[in-house]
Design a protein around this motif. Structure first.
Motif, PDB file in Angstrom:
ATOM      1  N   ARG A   1      43.291  71.803  24.964  1.00 21.78           N
ATOM      2  CA  ARG A   1      43.655  70.523  24.373  1.00 21.78           C
ATOM      3  C   ARG A   1      42.599  70.031  23.378  1.00 21.78           C
ATOM      4  O   ARG A   1      42.927  69.482  22.318  1.00 21.78           O
ATOM      5  CB  ARG A   1      43.854  69.476  25.477  1.00 21.78           C
ATOM      6  N   SER A   2      41.330  70.229  23.698  1.00 22.02           N
ATOM      7  CA  SER A   2      40.270  69.769  22.807  1.00 22.02           C
ATOM      8  C   SER A   2      40.361  70.460  21.456  1.00 22.02           C
ATOM      9  O   SER A   2      40.190  69.821  20.403  1.00 22.02           O
ATOM     10  CB  SER A   2      38.905  70.022  23.444  1.00 22.02           C
ATOM     11  N   PHE A   3      40.631  71.765  21.446  1.00 21.10           N
ATOM     12  CA  PHE A   3      40.739  72.496  20.182  1.00 21.10           C
ATOM     13  C   PHE A   3      41.985  72.060  19.419  1.00 21.10           C
ATOM     14  O   PHE A   3      41.939  71.854  18.196  1.00 21.10           O
ATOM     15  CB  PHE A   3      40.794  74.004  20.451  1.00 21.10           C
TER      16      PHE A   3
ATOM     17  N   ALA B   1      32.014  69.366  17.136  1.00 24.44           N
ATOM     18  CA  ALA B   1      31.609  69.701  18.504  1.00 24.44           C
ATOM     19  C   ALA B   1      32.824  69.855  19.409  1.00 24.44           C
ATOM     20  O   ALA B   1      32.882  70.752  20.250  1.00 24.44           O
ATOM     21  CB  ALA B   1      30.686  68.622  19.046  1.00 24.44           C
ATOM     22  N   LEU B   2      33.827  68.982  19.234  1.00 28.45           N
ATOM     23  CA  LEU B   2      35.017  69.041  20.075  1.00 28.45           C
ATOM     24  C   LEU B   2      35.788  70.329  19.869  1.00 28.45           C
ATOM     25  O   LEU B   2      36.356  70.877  20.812  1.00 28.45           O
ATOM     26  CB  LEU B   2      35.922  67.837  19.778  1.00 28.45           C
ATOM     27  N   ARG B   3      35.804  70.830  18.641  1.00 22.21           N
ATOM     28  CA  ARG B   3      36.620  72.006  18.329  1.00 22.21           C
ATOM     29  C   ARG B   3      36.276  73.190  19.237  1.00 22.21           C
ATOM     30  O   ARG B   3      37.168  73.914  19.682  1.00 22.21           O
ATOM     31  CB  ARG B   3      36.431  72.383  16.852  1.00 22.21           C
ATOM     32  N   PHE B   4      35.016  73.408  19.515  1.00 20.13           N
ATOM     33  CA  PHE B   4      34.625  74.581  20.296  1.00 20.13           C
ATOM     34  C   PHE B   4      34.099  74.225  21.685  1.00 20.13           C
ATOM     35  O   PHE B   4      33.522  75.067  22.360  1.00 20.13           O
ATOM     36  CB  PHE B   4      33.558  75.377  19.531  1.00 20.13           C
ATOM     37  N   ALA B   5      34.313  72.985  22.112  1.00 23.89           N
ATOM     38  CA  ALA B   5      33.756  72.536  23.382  1.00 23.89           C
ATOM     39  C   ALA B   5      34.271  73.341  24.569  1.00 23.89           C
ATOM     40  O   ALA B   5      33.517  73.634  25.507  1.00 23.89           O
ATOM     41  CB  ALA B   5      34.059  71.052  23.587  1.00 23.89           C
TER      42      ALA B   5
END
Length: 492
Positions: A279-281, A395-399
């Motif tokens: 979901r974050s990505f 940062a969120l993209r690969f978290a």
């Protein structure tokens, strides 16, 4: 008591390993930043050299727009295979060969005797340049622990803020006092330095098992991207561009549907979609991230035009204001990383995109009677307003993406960026054309309305960010397991 049972020395060993990991990530990020800067500034410097090049090649200036179009088209064709190439031949090997190829193509562009040779060299520049940044990013993400991801991405992304500002003035100085060919000759020493640094600090990461090349998927993805981007470009043109743009977009959508079917059926697609299940990505790349990035890129296109056409400023004054805008962004980068960790990803994104939308709306209040110092202050605010959001979204993209999916996620993220950029520029141009009702140039009111429209588009992303789980990106920020004191001590 043995060394292995000594808690203090065990803690010291862990701290030492932690420091080594951070140092390795920072060095790789700096190298990636340097190579990214070389590629990014090449295009920005070229813009101011086009008139002189048209004279030397004895061709109309409008014909030289092909140098930019060809570069973009080659970029979208090579981008989907960057992950496969990097893992198949090794990230360090591909990066070093791509840098050498970019340097040789730059040398060839500077020595070009005519336009066809120059265009061929630009195609080579685009192909090699497109491999450098994604493959380098894959290497960086593969060696960077999650808790240091924000720091590494902030370092590596900084050139994207500097190149658009200093590129045109440098190009103007080179073209005026030297020759436009030096725009490309300067890539030679820069590229050789990047080559040495890459050999020293970029790891050579290979795939555990070799995947077959997905030729059909490559053709479908390339066709999809080329049609979509070319279609968006035509939509923004005056004089019935929609008659050409809409069919191209329709064809692109059809190819995209075929591409999606193909990717779901083959075991090793050229662009894996596995990262979209996180979901974050998804939110950062396609969901809320797409309208936020589109609004950001559209305003980046509108603001320089608004300054000169709407406010009546000189090119020099507009350049100073853009410099102030990027200075604000860079100034806040120093605290953007700890701010994201302190606020948490969800709050940083929500508050960041709201602040960014407010800064766009503030640009709609600009008038020709404002004192220049006030214009500078507003543009510094615009730059600062976007800093936290852009840091948090990277940062969120690969978290939550595991290391095994970093390559595919990097390619997907870059594809989304290319589509956002094409959509943003075409939407901004089409909106200004619509507001100006066929008049040669838009008025200040047209620019103000456009800024408000894209401020609303950015604001529309806020509710989607607010729905993220409270602990989203905890692996990146550390807020799930550590308090503020620990975060601050780590930063020190």
């Amino acid at each position: 008591m043995s060394l292995t049972n000594n808690p203090s020395e065990g803690g010291a060993s862990i701290a030492s390993d932690d420091a080594a990991a951070l140092r390795r990530s920072r060095l790789a990020a700096v190298v990636l930043a340097a190579t990214s800067f070389m590629v990014a500034i090449d295009l920005m410097v070229l813009l101011t050299a086009l008139p002189r090049m048209a004279q030397d090649f004895a061709v109309p200036l409008t014909l030289l727009s092909a140098t930019i179009t060809i570069y973009i088209l080659v970029t979208v064709l090579v981008l989907p295979i960057s992950d496969w190439v990097g893992k198949r031949f090794g990230t360090r090997r591909v990066c070093t060969l791509a840098i050498l190829g970019f340097v040789l193509a730059s040398l060839g562009a500077g020595l070009s005797p005519n336009l066809p040779v120059f265009l061929a060299m630009r195609m080579c520049q685009a192909a090699f340049g497109t491999l450098i940044v994604p493959v380098g990013s894959i290497a960086l993400l593969s060696i960077t622990p999650k808790r240091y991801l924000v720091t590494a991405m902030t370092i590596s992304s900084t050139p994207a803020l500097i190149a658009p500002v200093i590129g045109p003035p440098i190009g103007g100085l080179i073209t005026t006092f030297l020759d436009w060919r030096w725009v490309f000759f300067l890539n030679v020493p820069t590229g050789l330095l990047a080559f040495v640094l890459t050999l020293r600090f970029i790891p050579n990461i290979h795939a555990v098992e070799r995947r077959p090349f997905d030729g059909r998927g490559f053709a479908l993805v390339g066709g999809f991207l080329a049609c979509i981007i070319a279609g968006f470009e035509r939509l923004g043109a005056k004089g019935g561009g929609w008659q050409q743009g809409l069919p191209l977009i329709a064809l692109g959508i059809f190819l995209g549907w075929l591409c999606l079917r193909h990717i779901r059926r083959v075991p090793h697609p050229v662009v894996p979609l596995d990262a979209l299940r996180h979901r974050s990505f998804f939110v950062s790349t396609i969901g809320a991230g797409m309208p936020a990035r589109t609004a950001f890129m559209a305003t980046a296109f509108i603001i320089p035009l608004m300054m000169q056409v709407g406010l009546g400023l000189t090119a020099f004054q507009a350049g100073l204001l853009l410099l102030a805008q990027n200075a604000g962004d860079l100034a806040l980068k120093a605290i953007a990383t700890p701010s994201v960790r302190w606020l948490g990803i969800r709050m940083a994104l929500t508050s960041g995109v709201v602040t960014m939308a407010l800064s766009f709306a503030a640009c709609a209040l600009l008038t020709p009677t404002m004192p220049f110092w006030l214009l500078v202050a507003i543009m510094v605010f615009v730059g600062m307003a976007r800093s936290v959001h852009m840091t948090a979204i990277m940062a969120l993209r690969f978290a939550d993406v595991p290391q095994s999916e970093v390559g595919g996620a990097t390619v997907l993220g870059n594809i989304a960026n290319q589509i956002s950029q094409a959509l943003a520029i075409s939407a901004a141009a089409a909106l200004l054309n619509l507001l100006s009702l066929g008049v040669a140039e838009p008025t200040l009111a047209d620019f103000q309305i456009a800024m408000l429209v894209f401020a609303g588009l950015a604001l529309a992303a806020a509710p989607f960010y607010a729905r993220l789980a409270k602990d989203t990106g905890a692996a990146v920020t550390g807020r799930e397991t550590r308090g503020l004191r620990a975060i601050r001590s780590e930063e020190v």
